[in-house]
Motif scaffolding. Structure first.
Motif, PDB file in Angstrom:
ATOM      1  N   GLU A  61       0.806  -1.216   0.000  1.00 13.98           N
ATOM      2  CA  GLU A  61       0.000   0.000   0.000  1.00 13.98           C
ATOM      3  C   GLU A  61       0.845   1.274   0.000  1.00 13.98           C
ATOM      4  N   ASN A  62       1.938   1.223   0.747  1.00 12.90           N
ATOM      5  CA  ASN A  62       2.687   2.463   0.962  1.00 12.90           C
ATOM      6  C   ASN A  62       3.957   2.634   0.141  1.00 12.90           C
ATOM      7  N   ILE A  63       4.312   1.587  -0.608  1.00 13.26           N
ATOM      8  CA  ILE A  63       5.592   1.658  -1.305  1.00 13.26           C
ATOM      9  C   ILE A  63       5.565   2.714  -2.427  1.00 13.26           C
ATOM     10  N   GLU A  64       6.686   3.402  -2.586  1.00 12.66           N
ATOM     11  CA  GLU A  64       6.799   4.341  -3.696  1.00 12.66           C
ATOM     12  C   GLU A  64       7.908   3.833  -4.608  1.00 12.66           C
ATOM     13  N   ILE A  65       7.532   3.425  -5.793  1.00  7.34           N
ATOM     14  CA  ILE A  65       8.526   2.833  -6.686  1.00  7.34           C
ATOM     15  C   ILE A  65       8.172   3.201  -8.121  1.00  7.34           C
ATOM     16  N   ASP A  66       9.175   3.457  -8.929  1.00  4.20           N
ATOM     17  CA  ASP A  66       8.964   3.893 -10.316  1.00  4.20           C
ATOM     18  C   ASP A  66       8.212   2.829 -11.120  1.00  4.20           C
ATOM     19  N   GLU A  67       7.013   3.216 -11.596  1.00  2.00           N
ATOM     20  CA  GLU A  67       6.191   2.234 -12.310  1.00  2.00           C
ATOM     21  C   GLU A  67       6.762   1.864 -13.677  1.00  2.00           C
ATOM     22  N   ASN A  68       7.653   2.697 -14.169  1.00  2.00           N
ATOM     23  CA  ASN A  68       8.301   2.343 -15.443  1.00  2.00           C
ATOM     24  C   ASN A  68       9.279   1.194 -15.251  1.00  2.00           C
ATOM     25  N   ILE A  69       9.705   1.015 -14.002  1.00  2.00           N
ATOM     26  CA  ILE A  69      10.660  -0.058 -13.723  1.00  2.00           C
ATOM     27  C   ILE A  69       9.939  -1.273 -13.153  1.00  2.00           C
ATOM     28  N   TYR A  83       7.327  -7.475 -10.311  1.00  2.00           N
ATOM     29  CA  TYR A  83       7.507  -7.709 -11.742  1.00  2.00           C
ATOM     30  C   TYR A  83       8.230  -6.524 -12.346  1.00  2.00           C
ATOM     31  N   VAL A  84       9.379  -6.803 -12.940  1.00  2.00           N
ATOM     32  CA  VAL A  84      10.161  -5.726 -13.545  1.00  2.00           C
ATOM     33  C   VAL A  84       9.692  -5.538 -14.982  1.00  2.00           C
ATOM     34  N   SER A  85       9.575  -4.311 -15.389  1.00  4.14           N
ATOM     35  CA  SER A  85       9.187  -4.033 -16.766  1.00  4.14           C
ATOM     36  C   SER A  85      10.222  -4.660 -17.713  1.00  4.14           C
ATOM     37  N   LYS A  86       9.716  -5.377 -18.715  1.00  2.93           N
ATOM     38  CA  LYS A  86      10.623  -6.188 -19.539  1.00  2.93           C
ATOM     39  C   LYS A  86      11.661  -5.360 -20.282  1.00  2.93           C
ATOM     40  N   SER A  87      11.224  -4.227 -20.826  1.00  2.00           N
ATOM     41  CA  SER A  87      12.219  -3.458 -21.586  1.00  2.00           C
ATOM     42  C   SER A  87      13.272  -2.881 -20.654  1.00  2.00           C
ATOM     43  N   LYS A  88      12.882  -2.680 -19.388  1.00  2.00           N
ATOM     44  CA  LYS A  88      13.872  -2.159 -18.424  1.00  2.00           C
ATOM     45  C   LYS A  88      14.942  -3.208 -18.137  1.00  2.00           C
ATOM     46  N   ILE A  89      14.509  -4.461 -18.065  1.00  2.00           N
ATOM     47  CA  ILE A  89      15.487  -5.522 -17.836  1.00  2.00           C
ATOM     48  C   ILE A  89      16.523  -5.510 -18.956  1.00  2.00           C
ATOM     49  N   ALA A  90      16.034  -5.406 -20.179  1.00  2.00           N
ATOM     50  CA  ALA A  90      16.955  -5.392 -21.320  1.00  2.00           C
ATOM     51  C   ALA A  90      17.871  -4.175 -21.246  1.00  2.00           C
ATOM     52  N   GLU A  91      17.275  -3.029 -21.020  1.00  2.00           N
ATOM     53  CA  GLU A  91      18.052  -1.791 -20.993  1.00  2.00           C
ATOM     54  C   GLU A  91      19.140  -1.852 -19.921  1.00  2.00           C
ATOM     55  N   ALA A  92      18.733  -2.264 -18.724  1.00  2.00           N
ATOM     56  CA  ALA A  92      19.669  -2.272 -17.597  1.00  2.00           C
ATOM     57  C   ALA A  92      20.799  -3.276 -17.821  1.00  2.00           C
ATOM     58  N   THR A  93      20.445  -4.451 -18.336  1.00  2.00           N
ATOM     59  CA  THR A  93      21.467  -5.483 -18.501  1.00  2.00           C
ATOM     60  C   THR A  93      22.462  -5.099 -19.589  1.00  2.00           C
ATOM     61  N   ILE A  94      21.938  -4.545 -20.657  1.00  2.00           N
ATOM     62  CA  ILE A  94      22.830  -4.121 -21.741  1.00  2.00           C
ATOM     63  C   ILE A  94      23.768  -3.019 -21.239  1.00  2.00           C
ATOM     64  N   ALA A  95      23.213  -2.086 -20.491  1.00  2.00           N
ATOM     65  CA  ALA A  95      24.038  -0.987 -19.975  1.00  2.00           C
ATOM     66  C   ALA A  95      25.135  -1.526 -19.055  1.00  2.00           C
ATOM     67  N   LYS A  96      24.762  -2.494 -18.222  1.00  2.00           N
ATOM     68  CA  LYS A  96      25.734  -3.085 -17.292  1.00  2.00           C
ATOM     69  C   LYS A  96      26.849  -3.783 -18.066  1.00  2.00           C
ATOM     70  N   PHE A  97      26.432  -4.515 -19.085  1.00  2.00           N
ATOM     71  CA  PHE A  97      27.412  -5.242 -19.894  1.00  2.00           C
ATOM     72  C   PHE A  97      28.371  -4.283 -20.598  1.00  2.00           C
TER      73      PHE A  97
END
Ligand code: ARG
Length: 567
Positions: A61-69, A83-97
């Protein structure tokens, strides 16, 4: 972007519990239906004095978290599933790599720390058995892992080159040495000499007495005895080197037990001075009851000769001074558990800095046997490790016989050795193992060759495309299908996988991971057309293929397994 971190931060704000603590509890659920990350609220029930379900509902109820993520949060039986937004998973992993590319997974977390990995340590003039193969393979992998994480890492081979058996061999050699041709299978011949002289000793007390005198001479540096001892050592090392060469292993130090023979008196003196030595039936022992160990550690036998444990203590002293180590790992079978407990306990009485005594760790492993039955060098039904490795190579060669490959010998070696290494690292090291070569060579099983094969597949996809896309220009929003997301999640976990395998000194965490990663790539490959009309989509898929190639290659490297050019 670290999703665990983002989730932990948000939970921490609602609950007022440290992010670091929350982060520890966040899991990756086994079932996809339970989201990408899961937080078990029962972990906080005590601290917050609430039921897990209440905690879960309250956080949701009280959590504040970016809905795009984080696109969705579910409460299921006191678990919060994210549940992580799928395109975010791709974006984040590619950036990390992209930060590391070919060095993906590497880190400098170990900077300034020194880790000694003592492994292999076979006994001179005795067969290198399949248990020694296991320590060699586990130890070498740990060595690679620590190095990859930035530790100053030193590989030590504590050869068993000391003891009365060498005096016996010298006596045997004096009597029958001429009968043998030591240019082939020298260890077998030395073993035979050893059996013969033992036989004679049991028949004739005076021969035993001669052996004892010879040992004394050897200890005192007698020229003839030392020369022979060196010869036995050289002959044995030639044999061991064949195995190390096949496995691609080198050690930073080969100082065996004998190296410490002149460094033991100091240990005895210190223990004496600290009032820790007591007499027991003529022998000098250290009682360890105050440390909860019932069996005292023998330091010096009644006849004044030193023992295995004393040499280990001298080695600890030497290593502390020489390497100033933070950790010293002993990769040795579980049957020596008591020995190491005792040695580590006595080490606390040597006046060493706690840094050293706390850094000692026995990395033990379970029993290993071949399917036919238990192997024992005493019973004589053992298999020579060199033969086992060569058989793995021959069998691999049969499997790849009709493939269109230039250097089949090289491939057979890479596959055969890779199979053996992977088999030894496939399961938690503490488990007892039946070493099944046939299973290890199954290209479709959960094996080394399977992972090698998948790695080669990533390479051939890239070769076919003839380019590797620019990692900074990947359109991550193109990648949202199940199989790709699943693969990306594994790719993103590489570094944390290596770290946890280091923390537990457990290479099987990496081998397990590589199987999952290879399977994830296989699904990705089967479900997606990589070379396709849509150039952006093709680039994205190719780049994921490249990321997989690098990750599999680096992961196999950590286990000590090579990647073939073609397969
Ligand atoms: N040479 C011993 C054996 O083959 C293993 C040595 C283990 N290392 C040690 N520091 N005690 O059983």
């Amino acid at each position: 972007m670290d999703f665990k971190e983002i989730i932990a931060n948000a939970i921490s704000k609602v609950t007022n519990i440290e992010t670091e603590e929350i982060k520890q509890y966040i899991e990756v659920p086994k079932e996809k239906a339970n989201g990408d990350y899961s937080f078990p609220c029962f972990r906080l029930a005590k601290e917050l004095k609430q039921s897990p379900v209440n905690i879960a509902n309250n956080i949701k109820e009280n959590i504040e978290i970016d809905e795009n993520i984080i696109s969705k949060i579910d409460v299921v039986n006191g678990f919060l599933n994210f549940y992580v937004s799928k395109s975010k998973i791709a974006e984040a992993t590619i950036a990390k790599f992209n930060v590391q590319k070919e060095e993906y997974g590497k880190s400098n977390m170990g900077e300034g720390k020194t880790v000694l990995v003592e492994y292999s340590s076979p006994n001179i003039a005795k067969p290198f058995h399949i248990g020694h193969l296991k320590t060699t393979i586990i130890g070498h992998s740990l060595y690679n892992i620590y190095k990859f994480l930035g530790f100053k890492t030193i590989g030590l081979n504590h050869l068993g080159d000391y003891g009365t058996q060498f005096a016996k061999l010298i006596e045997g050699y004096k009597r029958w040495g001429d009968e043998y041709d030591f240019s082939t299978n020298p260890i077998d011949k030395l073993a035979e000499l050893y059996v013969r002289i033992n036989q004679l000793c049991s028949e004739d007390e005076s021969v035993l007495e001669e052996c004892r005198e010879t040992f004394k001479k050897l200890e005192d540096g007698d020229e003839y005895c030392t020369k022979l001892w060196n010869r036995f050592k050289d002959l044995s090392l030639q044999e061991f080197d064949k195995i190390y060469n096949l496995l691609g292993i080198e050690f930073d130090s080969m100082n065996g037990e004998a190296f410490y023979s002149d460094k033991m008196q100091e240990i005895i003196d210190i223990l004496e001075k600290n009032g820790k030595l007591t007499e027991s039936q003529g022998a000098k022992v250290v009682n360890l009851e105050e440390q909860g160990i019932e069996t005292p550690c023998i330091i010096q036998k009644a006849n004044g000769s030193s023992i295995y444990a004393t040499r280990d203590l001298a080695a600890i002293m030497y290593r502390a001074r020489t390497y100033d180590f933070d950790k010293c790992l002993y990769v040795v079978g579980e049957e020596q558990t008591l020995h190491f407990k005792q040695v580590f306990a006595v080490a606390k009485y040597l006046g060493l800095d706690e840094k050293y005594t706390n850094g000692l760790e026995h990395v033990s492993y379970g029993m290993i046997r071949l399917p036919e039955g238990k192997m024992s060098s005493r019973k004589g039904n053992f298999v020579k490790v060199e033969d086992l490795l060569n058989e793995a190579i021959t069998k691999s060669k049969e499997i790849i016989e009709d493939r269109d490959i230039e250097d089949k010998d090289l491939l057979a070696k890479q596959v055969g050795i890779g199979a053996v290494i992977f088999e030894d690292l496939a399961e938690s090291r503490t488990k007892n193992q039946v070493f099944d070569l046939k299973e290890a060579l199954n290209f479709n099983g959960e094996t080394g060759p399977y992972i090698q094969y998948m790695t080669v597949r990533t390479k051939s996809v890239l070769e076919k495309a003839r380019y590797i896309p620019d990692g900074n220009n990947i359109n991550a929003s193109k990648i949202t299908d199940e199989a790709s997301t699943n693969l990306l999640k594994y790719l993103s976990d590489f570094e944390s996988t290596i770290i946890s395998s280091m923390e537990k000194n457990e290479p099987s965490i990496i081998s397990r991971y590589l199987i999952d990663l290879a399977k994830a790539y296989s699904s990705f490959y089967n479900e997606n057309k990589i070379l396709c009309e849509d150039k952006e989509l093709q680039d994205a898929r190719l780049y994921i293929t490249y990321m997989t190639k690098v990750t599999l290659t680096n992961g196999l490297g950590l286990l000590g397994i090579e990647v073939p050019e073609k397969m």
